[in-house]
Motif scaffolding. Structure first.
Motif, PDB file in Angstrom:
ATOM      1  N   VAL A  64      76.033  45.870  65.613  1.00 60.61           N
ATOM      2  CA  VAL A  64      77.173  45.699  64.710  1.00 60.61           C
ATOM      3  C   VAL A  64      77.542  47.038  64.083  1.00 60.61           C
ATOM      4  N   GLY A  65      76.516  47.844  63.744  1.00 59.21           N
ATOM      5  CA  GLY A  65      76.769  49.157  63.163  1.00 59.21           C
ATOM      6  C   GLY A  65      77.389  50.123  64.151  1.00 59.21           C
ATOM      7  N   PHE A  66      76.839  50.182  65.364  1.00 62.60           N
ATOM      8  CA  PHE A  66      77.385  51.076  66.387  1.00 62.60           C
ATOM      9  C   PHE A  66      78.836  50.713  66.728  1.00 62.60           C
ATOM     10  N   ILE A  67      79.070  49.429  66.980  1.00 58.89           N
ATOM     11  CA  ILE A  67      80.402  48.983  67.378  1.00 58.89           C
ATOM     12  C   ILE A  67      81.362  49.033  66.197  1.00 58.89           C
ATOM     13  N   GLY A  68      80.926  48.475  65.060  1.00 57.16           N
ATOM     14  CA  GLY A  68      81.802  48.383  63.903  1.00 57.16           C
ATOM     15  C   GLY A  68      82.254  49.731  63.394  1.00 57.16           C
ATOM     16  N   ALA A  69      81.332  50.700  63.300  1.00 56.28           N
ATOM     17  CA  ALA A  69      81.707  52.024  62.797  1.00 56.28           C
ATOM     18  C   ALA A  69      82.713  52.692  63.720  1.00 56.28           C
ATOM     19  N   ALA A  70      82.504  52.582  65.033  1.00 53.79           N
ATOM     20  CA  ALA A  70      83.440  53.200  65.979  1.00 53.79           C
ATOM     21  C   ALA A  70      84.813  52.540  65.913  1.00 53.79           C
ATOM     22  N   VAL A  71      84.830  51.216  65.834  1.00 53.45           N
ATOM     23  CA  VAL A  71      86.117  50.500  65.788  1.00 53.45           C
ATOM     24  C   VAL A  71      86.865  50.804  64.493  1.00 53.45           C
ATOM     25  N   ILE A  72      86.163  50.770  63.362  1.00 52.91           N
ATOM     26  CA  ILE A  72      86.812  51.070  62.084  1.00 52.91           C
ATOM     27  C   ILE A  72      87.368  52.491  62.085  1.00 52.91           C
ATOM     28  N   CYS A  73      86.565  53.452  62.572  1.00 48.69           N
ATOM     29  CA  CYS A  73      87.032  54.838  62.616  1.00 48.69           C
ATOM     30  C   CYS A  73      88.250  54.979  63.522  1.00 48.69           C
ATOM     31  N   TYR A  74      88.242  54.267  64.626  1.00 42.01           N
ATOM     32  CA  TYR A  74      89.376  54.347  65.556  1.00 42.01           C
ATOM     33  C   TYR A  74      90.667  53.922  64.862  1.00 42.01           C
ATOM     34  N   PHE A  75      90.628  52.797  64.159  1.00 39.48           N
ATOM     35  CA  PHE A  75      91.849  52.317  63.505  1.00 39.48           C
ATOM     36  C   PHE A  75      92.230  53.179  62.307  1.00 39.48           C
ATOM     37  N   VAL A  76      91.227  53.701  61.587  1.00 37.92           N
ATOM     38  CA  VAL A  76      91.529  54.608  60.474  1.00 37.92           C
ATOM     39  C   VAL A  76      92.221  55.866  60.989  1.00 37.92           C
ATOM     40  N   LEU A  77      91.698  56.436  62.075  1.00 34.86           N
ATOM     41  CA  LEU A  77      92.273  57.665  62.622  1.00 34.86           C
ATOM     42  C   LEU A  77      93.625  57.419  63.280  1.00 34.86           C
ATOM     43  N   ARG A  78      93.807  56.237  63.807  1.00 35.27           N
ATOM     44  CA  ARG A  78      95.128  55.905  64.350  1.00 35.27           C
ATOM     45  C   ARG A  78      96.179  55.848  63.238  1.00 35.27           C
ATOM     46  N   SER A  79      95.778  55.337  62.076  1.00 32.94           N
ATOM     47  CA  SER A  79      96.732  55.212  60.967  1.00 32.94           C
ATOM     48  C   SER A  79      96.924  56.536  60.224  1.00 32.94           C
ATOM     49  N   ASP A  80      95.907  57.399  60.235  1.00 34.83           N
ATOM     50  CA  ASP A  80      96.008  58.702  59.577  1.00 34.83           C
ATOM     51  C   ASP A  80      95.292  59.737  60.438  1.00 34.83           C
ATOM     52  N   PRO A  81      95.965  60.260  61.465  1.00 37.14           N
ATOM     53  CA  PRO A  81      95.319  61.177  62.418  1.00 37.14           C
ATOM     54  C   PRO A  81      95.188  62.600  61.887  1.00 37.14           C
ATOM     55  N   SER A  82      94.594  62.726  60.721  1.00 39.35           N
ATOM     56  CA  SER A  82      94.372  64.045  60.130  1.00 39.35           C
ATOM     57  C   SER A  82      92.883  64.326  60.065  1.00 39.35           C
ATOM     58  N   PRO A  83      92.435  65.468  60.598  1.00 43.08           N
ATOM     59  CA  PRO A  83      91.000  65.773  60.527  1.00 43.08           C
ATOM     60  C   PRO A  83      90.496  65.949  59.100  1.00 43.08           C
ATOM     61  N   ALA A  84      91.406  66.151  58.148  1.00 41.33           N
ATOM     62  CA  ALA A  84      91.012  66.379  56.756  1.00 41.33           C
ATOM     63  C   ALA A  84      90.387  65.143  56.109  1.00 41.33           C
ATOM     64  N   ILE A  85      90.551  63.985  56.723  1.00 36.47           N
ATOM     65  CA  ILE A  85      90.010  62.757  56.105  1.00 36.47           C
ATOM     66  C   ILE A  85      88.582  62.471  56.541  1.00 36.47           C
ATOM     67  N   TRP A  86      87.938  63.405  57.218  1.00 34.14           N
ATOM     68  CA  TRP A  86      86.620  63.130  57.783  1.00 34.14           C
ATOM     69  C   TRP A  86      85.617  62.645  56.727  1.00 34.14           C
ATOM     70  N   SER A  87      85.633  63.268  55.533  1.00 31.15           N
ATOM     71  CA  SER A  87      84.638  62.890  54.520  1.00 31.15           C
ATOM     72  C   SER A  87      84.875  61.484  53.978  1.00 31.15           C
ATOM     73  N   LYS A  88      86.119  60.999  54.043  1.00 31.65           N
ATOM     74  CA  LYS A  88      86.434  59.670  53.519  1.00 31.65           C
ATOM     75  C   LYS A  88      85.798  58.567  54.352  1.00 31.65           C
ATOM     76  N   LEU A  89      85.422  58.905  55.584  1.00 32.68           N
ATOM     77  CA  LEU A  89      84.762  57.908  56.437  1.00 32.68           C
ATOM     78  C   LEU A  89      83.393  57.506  55.876  1.00 32.68           C
ATOM     79  N   ALA A  90      82.831  58.348  54.983  1.00 28.86           N
ATOM     80  CA  ALA A  90      81.545  58.011  54.367  1.00 28.86           C
ATOM     81  C   ALA A  90      81.640  56.759  53.510  1.00 28.86           C
ATOM     82  N   ALA A  91      82.867  56.353  53.140  1.00 30.32           N
ATOM     83  CA  ALA A  91      83.034  55.121  52.361  1.00 30.32           C
ATOM     84  C   ALA A  91      82.518  53.911  53.131  1.00 30.32           C
ATOM     85  N   ILE A  92      82.508  53.987  54.460  1.00 28.31           N
ATOM     86  CA  ILE A  92      81.979  52.894  55.279  1.00 28.31           C
ATOM     87  C   ILE A  92      80.505  52.670  54.963  1.00 28.31           C
ATOM     88  N   ILE A  93      79.736  53.770  54.849  1.00 29.60           N
ATOM     89  CA  ILE A  93      78.308  53.677  54.549  1.00 29.60           C
ATOM     90  C   ILE A  93      78.091  53.185  53.124  1.00 29.60           C
TER      91      ILE A  93
END
Length: 442
Positions: A152-181
């Motif tokens: 669930v962690g492997f799949i869920g993190a990749a899927v969530i990141c994919y949709f987040v990056l699709r909606s905001d394709p800026s590399p500057a948001i990389w640190s915001k992905l830590a909100a998932i953890i």
């Protein structure tokens, strides 16, 4: 006698399973996220990020997991499980907050190291709680299900990141992905508000009345703690590296280390390896290339779940040692297919077949079985230390795999990466069979 071990499965057992499996999910998500963050950081600020730095950042969370497993695993044998069971998700959230609010390479390493300590502590607690609170005839299966939930962690993190990056394709948001953890850590803490100290640990300490009270609170009046045949002696840490215990450590730890090279060495850098294998369109560059690699990563990670399902089905019918060894061997075959497809320029679908075989067999065999074994071969009095040592060795393998993966890729490309990883899988198979026979498990 209506003891915990004699119960039929109840709704409470599924609550226990979910609550005690969260670090498995979070650890997998942590590894997936760092592999997605690093290419984004390179694109944004560090186009010449060295392989040494990539390896150190990629391994930071795993180093924390290894340290947390060993230290907290030893502490819980003396202090009990409950306090650390609740503290671990707090530590996880604290590390994620560091990354979220202080975005830099240094803080990424420090933050994920801190989160890793919490995850590692949970690794020592999860299998112990599940093996003690489940019906006796369901223990192995439920411990395996807990490990399987890491999918669930492997799949869920990749899927969530994919949709987040699709909606905001800026590399500057990389640190915001830590909100998932951080969100996962909060959910874990909330799940553990209603909980009890380990009844078996309380019995082992001679605190029988407290153990019975804990059992009744968790499962209702009339349910008692599992009786212990005799009070077991808590061994010094050093004694686990002598005689029969040393064989247990080698058997539970070294295959776990070999498995860790595959799960994390490949898993953490999967988006990078996908790009190195050329499994995308040659016209993609920058963030579109990263987003495409995350999409393929999510597709490959999907097969982790059916791998665990297959493994759980097989584990109830076949010898664990043989399942462990054959899993390693079939992983090596999957990597050989991937290597042949890469060298001979075969179609992309052949490479994906190699990846799928690797993921199915890795998670249906070594990734599952190495988690089940320690809780069964170490006695209650030393289960925390034994499981902690095995988990630590597993993380040493994972750390080595993650740390050297960028260097292997730089030194010899995908040919060297796949060759070394395949050889490691075969080593795991050999150790599993040799020490499984020594311990008379096969």
């Amino acid at each position: 006698m209506n003891t915990i071990g004699n119960l039929r499965l109840r709704p409470m057992h599924y609550y226990i399973l979910l609550s005690a499996s969260m670090e498995q999910i979070i650890g997998a998500a942590l590894s997936t996220l760092v592999g997605i963050m690093l290419p984004m950081i390179q694109l944004l600020k560090q186009p010449e990020l060295s392989t040494l730095v990539q390896g150190l950042i990629g391994a930071a969370g795993l180093i924390g997991i290894g340290l947390g497993s060993a230290v907290i695993g030893a502490v819980i044998d003396r202090q009990g499980y409950l306090l650390w069971f609740r503290l671990c998700p707090v530590v996880i959230m604290a590390g994620a907050a560091v990354v979220y609010f202080r975005p830099s390479l240094l803080m990424l390493g420090i933050g994920f190291f801190i989160s890793g300590i919490g995850v590692g502590g949970g690794y020592s607690l999860d299998s112990a709680y599940i093996s003690e609170l489940m019906p006796a005839r369901r223990r192995s299966f439920m411990v395996g299900v807990a490990k399987g939930l890491c999918a669930v962690g492997f799949i869920g993190a990749a899927v969530i990141c994919y949709f987040v990056l699709r909606s905001d394709p800026s590399p500057a948001i990389w640190s915001k992905l830590a909100a998932i953890i951080a969100a996962m850590g909060l959910i874990t803490l909330l799940l553990r508000i209603y909980w009890v100290e380990s009844p078996e640990w309380l019995m082992q300490q001679g605190r029988t009345a407290e153990a019975q009270k804990a059992a009744a609170r968790m499962f209702g009046p009339g349910v008692t703690a599992n009786p212990l045949p005799a009070r077991e002696k808590t061994l010094p840490f050093s004694d686990l590296f002598k005689g029969e215990n040393l064989k247990r450590v080698i058997f539970s730890g070294i295959p776990w280390a070999c498995e860790g090279v595959g799960v994390y060495g490949i898993g953490v850098f999967l988006p990078v390896l996908v790009m190195a294998l050329g499994l995308q369109s040659a016209t993609e560059h920058g963030m579109p290339k990263i987003i495409s690699s995350v999409e393929i990563t999510a597709f490959v990670n999907f097969f982790i779940l059916p791998g665990f399902v297959l493994g759980l089905w097989l584990a109830r019918r076949h010898n664990h040692v043989k399942l462990l060894a054959w899993g390693f061997i079939l992983c090596a075959i999957g990597l050989a297919i991937l290597l042949a497809a890469y060298l001979l320029k075969w179609p992309v679908w052949v490479s994906l077949v190699g990846f799928i075989l690797f993921e199915l067999c890795l998670n249906g065999g070594p990734h599952l079985i190495t988690f089940i074994i320690p809780a069964h071969i170490f006695p209650v009095a030393n289960r925390g230390k034994g499981t902690g040592i095995a988990s630590l060795l597993g993380k040493v393998g994972a750390i080595v795999g993650v740390f050297f993966m960028p260097m292997l890729l730089d030194a010899g490309g995908m040919t060297l990466v796949l060759t070394v990883t395949g050889a490691t899988m075969l080593l795991g198979a050999a150790i599993s069979l040799i020490y499984g026979k020594m311990l008379k498990l096969v």
